[in-house]
Design a protein around this motif. Structure first.
Motif, PDB file in Angstrom:
ATOM      1  N   ALA A 146       0.814  -1.210   0.000  1.00 36.97           N
ATOM      2  CA  ALA A 146       0.000   0.000   0.000  1.00 36.97           C
ATOM      3  C   ALA A 146       0.853   1.268   0.000  1.00 36.97           C
ATOM      4  CB  ALA A 146      -0.934   0.002   1.206  1.00 36.97           C
ATOM      5  N   VAL A 147       2.057   1.180   0.550  1.00 34.78           N
ATOM      6  CA  VAL A 147       2.953   2.336   0.600  1.00 34.78           C
ATOM      7  C   VAL A 147       3.402   2.743  -0.798  1.00 34.78           C
ATOM      8  CG1 VAL A 147       5.177   3.151   1.497  1.00 34.78           C
ATOM      9  CG2 VAL A 147       3.731   1.662   2.904  1.00 34.78           C
ATOM     10  N   TYR A 148       3.396   1.793  -1.733  1.00 34.06           N
ATOM     11  CA  TYR A 148       3.994   2.023  -3.048  1.00 34.06           C
ATOM     12  C   TYR A 148       2.971   1.969  -4.184  1.00 34.06           C
ATOM     13  CZ  TYR A 148       8.167   1.005  -0.304  1.00 34.06           C
ATOM     14  OH  TYR A 148       9.156   1.017   0.656  1.00 34.06           O
ATOM     15  N   LEU A 149       1.708   2.224  -3.875  1.00 34.89           N
ATOM     16  CA  LEU A 149       0.683   2.081  -4.906  1.00 34.89           C
ATOM     17  C   LEU A 149       0.925   2.997  -6.100  1.00 34.89           C
ATOM     18  CD1 LEU A 149      -2.619   1.640  -2.853  1.00 34.89           C
ATOM     19  CD2 LEU A 149      -1.192  -0.109  -3.943  1.00 34.89           C
ATOM     20  N   ASP A 150       1.366   4.217  -5.856  1.00 39.49           N
ATOM     21  CA  ASP A 150       1.612   5.124  -6.978  1.00 39.49           C
ATOM     22  C   ASP A 150       2.811   4.667  -7.808  1.00 39.49           C
ATOM     23  OD1 ASP A 150      -0.312   7.530  -6.848  1.00 39.49           O
ATOM     24  OD2 ASP A 150       0.343   7.289  -4.773  1.00 39.49           O
ATOM     25  N   ALA A 151       3.848   4.183  -7.149  1.00 36.26           N
ATOM     26  CA  ALA A 151       5.008   3.671  -7.887  1.00 36.26           C
ATOM     27  C   ALA A 151       4.614   2.464  -8.735  1.00 36.26           C
ATOM     28  CB  ALA A 151       6.126   3.300  -6.914  1.00 36.26           C
ATOM     29  N   PHE A 188       0.293  -6.234  -9.230  1.00 38.80           N
ATOM     30  CA  PHE A 188      -0.111  -4.833  -9.367  1.00 38.80           C
ATOM     31  C   PHE A 188      -0.630  -4.504 -10.763  1.00 38.80           C
ATOM     32  CE2 PHE A 188       4.502  -4.899 -10.133  1.00 38.80           C
ATOM     33  CZ  PHE A 188       4.598  -4.231 -11.344  1.00 38.80           C
ATOM     34  N   ALA A 189      -0.182  -5.185 -11.777  1.00 32.27           N
ATOM     35  CA  ALA A 189      -0.645  -4.890 -13.135  1.00 32.27           C
ATOM     36  C   ALA A 189      -2.100  -5.302 -13.341  1.00 32.27           C
ATOM     37  CB  ALA A 189       0.246  -5.583 -14.171  1.00 32.27           C
ATOM     38  N   GLN A 190      -2.577  -6.246 -12.548  1.00 29.54           N
ATOM     39  CA  GLN A 190      -3.969  -6.664 -12.636  1.00 29.54           C
ATOM     40  C   GLN A 190      -4.877  -5.829 -11.738  1.00 29.54           C
ATOM     41  OE1 GLN A 190      -4.577 -10.813 -11.887  1.00 29.54           O
ATOM     42  NE2 GLN A 190      -3.174 -11.509 -13.488  1.00 29.54           N
ATOM     43  N   ALA A 226      -6.268   3.088 -10.873  1.00 30.62           N
ATOM     44  CA  ALA A 226      -6.148   4.541 -10.817  1.00 30.62           C
ATOM     45  C   ALA A 226      -4.842   5.003 -11.459  1.00 30.62           C
ATOM     46  CB  ALA A 226      -6.205   5.013  -9.373  1.00 30.62           C
ATOM     47  N   ALA A 227      -4.872   6.213 -12.028  1.00 30.75           N
ATOM     48  CA  ALA A 227      -3.658   6.808 -12.584  1.00 30.75           C
ATOM     49  C   ALA A 227      -2.723   7.197 -11.440  1.00 30.75           C
ATOM     50  CB  ALA A 227      -4.005   8.029 -13.419  1.00 30.75           C
ATOM     51  N   PRO A 228      -1.426   7.059 -11.646  1.00 31.25           N
ATOM     52  CA  PRO A 228      -0.498   7.358 -10.552  1.00 31.25           C
ATOM     53  C   PRO A 228      -0.339   8.847 -10.312  1.00 31.25           C
ATOM     54  CG  PRO A 228       0.711   6.823 -12.558  1.00 31.25           C
ATOM     55  CD  PRO A 228      -0.738   6.567 -12.851  1.00 31.25           C
ATOM     56  N   ASP A 229      -0.082   9.219  -9.067  1.00 32.27           N
ATOM     57  CA  ASP A 229       0.405  10.544  -8.735  1.00 32.27           C
ATOM     58  C   ASP A 229       1.908  10.495  -9.036  1.00 32.27           C
ATOM     59  OD1 ASP A 229       1.807  12.543  -7.140  1.00 32.27           O
ATOM     60  OD2 ASP A 229      -0.105  12.932  -6.156  1.00 32.27           O
ATOM     61  N   ARG A 230       2.336  11.199 -10.049  1.00 33.45           N
ATOM     62  CA  ARG A 230       3.709  11.040 -10.532  1.00 33.45           C
ATOM     63  C   ARG A 230       4.747  11.473  -9.492  1.00 33.45           C
ATOM     64  NH1 ARG A 230       3.198   9.196 -15.411  1.00 33.45           N
ATOM     65  NH2 ARG A 230       1.363   9.722 -16.643  1.00 33.45           N
ATOM     66  N   ARG A 231       4.436  12.491  -8.711  1.00 28.91           N
ATOM     67  CA  ARG A 231       5.382  12.924  -7.678  1.00 28.91           C
ATOM     68  C   ARG A 231       5.553  11.846  -6.616  1.00 28.91           C
ATOM     69  NH1 ARG A 231       5.492  15.082  -2.686  1.00 28.91           N
ATOM     70  NH2 ARG A 231       3.223  14.955  -2.525  1.00 28.91           N
ATOM     71  N   LEU A 232       4.435  11.301  -6.154  1.00 29.65           N
ATOM     72  CA  LEU A 232       4.513  10.232  -5.154  1.00 29.65           C
ATOM     73  C   LEU A 232       5.157   8.975  -5.731  1.00 29.65           C
ATOM     74  CD1 LEU A 232       1.038  10.574  -3.375  1.00 29.65           C
ATOM     75  CD2 LEU A 232       3.285  11.325  -2.546  1.00 29.65           C
ATOM     76  N   HIS A 250       4.344  -8.104 -11.665  1.00 29.45           N
ATOM     77  CA  HIS A 250       4.032  -8.423 -10.278  1.00 29.45           C
ATOM     78  C   HIS A 250       5.279  -8.217  -9.426  1.00 29.45           C
ATOM     79  CE1 HIS A 250       5.720 -12.135 -11.966  1.00 29.45           C
ATOM     80  NE2 HIS A 250       6.075 -12.466 -10.726  1.00 29.45           N
ATOM     81  N   ALA A 251       5.077  -8.015  -8.138  1.00 30.70           N
ATOM     82  CA  ALA A 251       6.167  -7.887  -7.179  1.00 30.70           C
ATOM     83  C   ALA A 251       6.168  -9.104  -6.266  1.00 30.70           C
ATOM     84  CB  ALA A 251       6.010  -6.619  -6.352  1.00 30.70           C
ATOM     85  N   VAL A 252       7.353  -9.568  -5.937  1.00 33.87           N
ATOM     86  CA  VAL A 252       7.497 -10.696  -5.019  1.00 33.87           C
ATOM     87  C   VAL A 252       7.640 -10.169  -3.596  1.00 33.87           C
ATOM     88  CG1 VAL A 252       9.030 -12.585  -4.331  1.00 33.87           C
ATOM     89  CG2 VAL A 252       8.495 -12.219  -6.749  1.00 33.87           C
ATOM     90  N   VAL A 253       6.916 -10.763  -2.675  1.00 31.39           N
ATOM     91  CA  VAL A 253       7.017 -10.414  -1.253  1.00 31.39           C
ATOM     92  C   VAL A 253       8.111 -11.281  -0.639  1.00 31.39           C
ATOM     93  CG1 VAL A 253       5.802 -10.254   0.941  1.00 31.39           C
ATOM     94  CG2 VAL A 253       4.552  -9.873  -1.208  1.00 31.39           C
TER      95      VAL A 253
END
Length: 249
Positions: free
Chosen positions: A150-155, A181-183, A187-193, A215-218
């Motif tokens: 959740a911390v990196y949703l915009d990234a 995350f690709a699925q 929402a469009a990203p906040d580019r600054r965040l 996808h990202a691996v945990v």
């Protein structure tokens, strides 16, 4: 014998190849501080260390180790299963890559040092290796600190929007715990965040034309989320390549 990115000196910092067990232990100690416990007191090592070349970036004045990473050369994509990344991603698409490859791994900068020249010197050393050894693809895992997506949703939204791998190279899911995350992201990203949340290593990959998995691996062992990252050297913009080669000397 692969090229050795030794003796690269720029300003305050120098990059050299580890040439002793003590050098490798110093790198493992810095990795432990960055990936396991910032207080230090341990070593981060794995079986891949023995197969890799280890690069140290040091402060010339104090001698302090400020950055380290390791390089694993592969003859071509048929050898991709030997990589660290192959533990976490299905890389069968990359088996058809015909040129020399190198995996960049365990990249870290000392948490108490904040100087952009460190990253520049590190990339200068990488560039020298790539050029001298005729590498055609650079790849690895780019890590986000912590495992809270959740911390990196915009990234992640920006990665989805602009930087996903070509279909022919796209890694498939292999790890048991991933963030798709690709699925999921719409929402469009906040580019600054997004830029604030992007790890410096990954930002540099993307500036050069790099791409990522969908996808990202945990990784709970290292307390990170990581994405597979690839860069075809021929895709690096000419202006960016000139800058990197100027640092590489």
């Amino acid at each position: 014998m692969p090229a050795r990115p030794t003796g690269l000196t720029k300003g305050r910092y120098c990059a050299r190849l580890a040439d002793s067990a003590g050098d490798i232990q110093a790198a493992q100690a810095l990795r432990y501080r960055c990936f396991v416990d910032a207080r230090g007191g341990g070593l981060d090592g794995d079986p891949f260390d023995a197969a890799c070349q280890h690069v140290l970036v040091e402060d010339r004045k104090s001698g302090a180790l400020v950055c380290c990473f390791r390089l694993l050369p592969l003859e071509n994509g048929a050898c991709i299963g030997k990589s660290y990344s192959a533990q976490y991603y299905d890389l069968s698409g990359l088996r058809n890559f015909t040129g020399p490859m190198v995996e960049l791994g365990r990249f870290c900068i000392a948490p108490d040092v904040h100087d952009p020249d460190i990253l520049r010197v590190a990339w200068g050393a990488i560039t020298r290796f790539v050029d001298d050894d005729g590498v055609e693809m650079l790849f690895g895992c780019s890590s986000f600190q912590g495992t809270d997506a959740a911390v990196y949703l915009d990234a992640f939204a920006m990665l989805k929007e602009r930087h996903l791998a070509p279909k022919r190279w796209l890694p498939q899911i292999k790890a048991p715990n991933v963030v798709r995350f690709a699925q999921k992201l719409r929402a469009a990203p906040d580019r600054r965040l997004a830029q604030l949340g992007m790890p410096p290593l990954l930002r540099t990959y993307l500036l050069m034309g790099g791409w990522v998995s969908d996808h990202a691996v945990v990784d709970t062992d290292l307390n990170t989320l990581h994405v597979f990252t690839g860069l075809e050297i021929k895709a690096v913009p000419p202006g960016r390549a000139r800058l990197l080669r100027a640092v590489a000397g």
